[in-house]
Design an enzyme around this catalytic site. Structure first.
Site, PDB file in Angstrom:
ATOM      1  N   HIS A   1       0.031 -33.624  14.648  1.00 47.42           N
ATOM      2  CA  HIS A   1      -1.038 -33.822  13.659  1.00 47.42           C
ATOM      3  C   HIS A   1      -1.297 -35.321  13.449  1.00 47.42           C
ATOM      4  O   HIS A   1      -2.445 -35.764  13.438  1.00 47.42           O
ATOM      5  CB  HIS A   1      -0.613 -33.142  12.346  1.00 47.42           C
TER       6      HIS A   1
ATOM      7  N   HIS B   1      -4.463 -37.816  14.440  1.00 46.87           N
ATOM      8  CA  HIS B   1      -5.146 -38.693  13.473  1.00 46.87           C
ATOM      9  C   HIS B   1      -5.343 -40.091  14.062  1.00 46.87           C
ATOM     10  O   HIS B   1      -6.420 -40.672  13.977  1.00 46.87           O
ATOM     11  CB  HIS B   1      -4.294 -38.862  12.211  1.00 46.87           C
TER      12      HIS B   1
ATOM     13  N   CYS C   1      -4.075 -30.873   5.363  1.00 48.48           N
ATOM     14  CA  CYS C   1      -4.190 -32.305   5.621  1.00 48.48           C
ATOM     15  C   CYS C   1      -4.641 -32.988   4.334  1.00 48.48           C
ATOM     16  O   CYS C   1      -5.551 -32.495   3.664  1.00 48.48           O
ATOM     17  CB  CYS C   1      -5.209 -32.541   6.735  1.00 48.48           C
TER      18      CYS C   1
HETATM   19 CO    CO Z   1      -3.757 -35.079   8.210  1.00 50.32          CO
END
Ligand code: CO
Length: 169
Positions: free
Chosen positions: A130, A134, A88
């Site tokens: 993902h 977030h 990330c």
């Molecule tokens: Co990320």
């Protein structure tokens, strides 16, 4: 636009609904795409550049100009379980095994204001999960396997320490 790094508080803050596609929003999206490419990312969520709107850009294909934009994305269906390697941009240097669904159905809005549905598997499904995480203020560390959580503990502490020092200055 600066990439926000763990544990900056905005990363834990759920983003807010985008009501309409304005000129300003298009400009924000263009900048997010630039930031994603310049950091060699395959996806980026608004909080990672300090914004609290439900905006994500992504491109599982490293080839430029195939990026996609999704506003107000929602995972409607998910099935199957996979364990995959993930990193990330908000966690520099940290990689590890995470648990994801293998297939997802995501709905959202595109830059034309139209509703879109994306059925995804493989890398695209992983990226979408993902990025939607977030946008909900959930970081990939929450999805790590127990073994990975132990492995990255020290690196997380280092990022926390770096943040505390930067705050103190
Ligand atoms: Co990320």
């Amino acid at each position: 636009m600066r990439i926000r790094v763990y544990p900056e508080p905005i990363l834990l803050q759920p983003a807010i609904l985008v009501k309409s596609v304005t000129k300003e929003l298009r400009e924000v999206v263009r900048k997010m795409i630039d930031v994603m490419y310049s950091h060699k990312g395959v996806g980026l969520a608004a909080q990672q550049v300090g914004l609290d709107k439900l905006i994500t850009v992504f491109n599982p294909d490293p080839e430029r100009e195939k990026e996609r934009v999704l506003l107000n994305p929602k995972i409607c269906l998910s099935k199957g379980n996979v364990e995959v390697e993930e990193g990330c941009l908000s966690f520099p240097g940290i990689y590890g095994r995470v648990r994801r669904a293998s297939h997802v159905l995501v709905t959202g809005m595109n830059l034309s204001g139209k509703e879109v549905r994306i059925e995804a598997e493989g890398l695209l499904a992983q990226i979408l999960q993902h990025e939607v995480d977030h946008l909900n203020g959930i970081l990939f560390t929450a999805k790590m396997t127990p073994a990975t959580k132990i492995q990255v503990q020290r690196q997380l502490k280092q990022l926390e320490e770096r943040y505390r020092k930067a705050q103190g200055d």
